[in-house]
Structure formats: structure tokens, C-alpha cells
Design a protein around this motif. Sequence first.
Motif: not given
Length: 258
Positions: A187-212
Amino acid sequence: MEILALDPLYLIALFVIGIFTGILAGFFGVGGGALIVPLMILLGNDIKIAIGISIMQMIFSSLYGSYINYRQNNLDFKDGIYVGIGGLIGAAFSGIVVDRVPSSLLEGIFTLFILYSLVKFFKANAYGGESRLGNGAGAKLFLIGCGCVVGIFAISLGIGGGMMLAPLLAYYLGYSSKRIIPLSLFFIIFSSISGFTSLALHGYADFKQGIIVGLASLIGVRIGIWLLSKMDAKKHKYALLVMYCLVLSIMLKKILLD
């Protein structure tokens, strides 16, 4: 607040957090955000940035964890698709929620959800039981609706939804503790991909820390799935209750000290 990526101690902290939350993902079927969010806040991040980091990590751990569960024939795709579709729809609204709701209110809602999950899972039978909604169309609609509601609020709080989904499936549909884990992770696959896309569009994505954190979680999720295969369902339920209590104590401390 911007963290210097070259700070070795901070990098080590992110790596350790990633491994540990990966273990939680594989062992409990959760995104790990219930731990990542308060820890990232303690490291100096705003809760909304912490949520973005948490959701990005979930993409890594849920995809890899579901692949392992599929290879081991532990994943029920039929139920997973129903709850996943609901999560995909609900999580799409998470960026709007995070954008408009104050951080202090998000922390309070997050704490209440943890308390609710603790109570519901305590009442559920670890080995499963009769479904309170039957096994027909009612159960399928519940899976879709449950996925949608959990997707809206869970991603907005920085968690994949496993901690909210698990007690609902156990209490209302009579799923056993260990049957829920692969389904929750899927379930988390669906919610996380959709949710991260939404959050990134609103400027709440820190790619550097998130990838690590996400890459480190790949190590942890394999460990977590292996541990799950070795544990009895009743002991697993008690371990999950301990985790709920730990996360609840962290959040209560944060709220009371503010």
C-alpha cells in the motif's frame, strides 16, 4: 534550515536512521515515518521538510520490500490493489493539506493517530479472526475507502499509512498480524509515490537527505523481512505495540517541550 551535506556526523545520523527505519518497514509493514519525522525534527528540520524526507524514503523501502515479499510469495496482490488504489487517490491531496495546515496542528494530529492505532491494535487478535464486514463487496469497498482516508492523512503526517492501516485491517477485517505486513508495505508504494509528487510540487522535498535515508533503508528492509519470518504472530503484535508506545512518547515529549 539547510544542513551541510558534507557534515560527516550528520551523514552518519541519516544513514543510521535509514537502516533502522528500513528494518521497521520490513518488520512492521510501515513506512518508518512515525520514527523519521520526530527524529528529523530533533535534528533541526521543520516538520513539513521532515515529512518530505520521510515520504521519499518510503518509496525506496516499500518498492524493495514488496519485491522481496513477492519473491517469497507473502504478498496478496488482490487485496493490495484495492487498498492501493484508495491510497493513490487520497495521497494526491497531501500537498494541499501540508500547505494549509500549521505544523503544530500536524504534530497534534500525528500524536492522536498514534494513540488511536495503539488502542485498535491492542484489541485485535494477533492470529486473525472473523471479518466484521464479511468477505464480499463490503470488504472491498472498505479496503478502497480505508486506503483513500489513510492516504490523505498519513502522507500529510509523513507516515506511509502502515501504522494506521494495520490496526484497521486487523480489527475490522480480522487479518492476522503477519498477513497485514506485506499488504501494508505494498500500500505504501501507492501512497508514497502519489504523496511525494504532491509534496514536491508544493516545495517540501529535500532530495539530498531523502536519497541518503532512502538508500540506507534498503539494507534495513531486508533485515526486517528476515526478522518477521522468524517471529511468532503474537510476539510480533507485542513488538508493534512497543513501537507505538515509543513513538507516542517521543511526540508527547516534543509537544510538551514546545
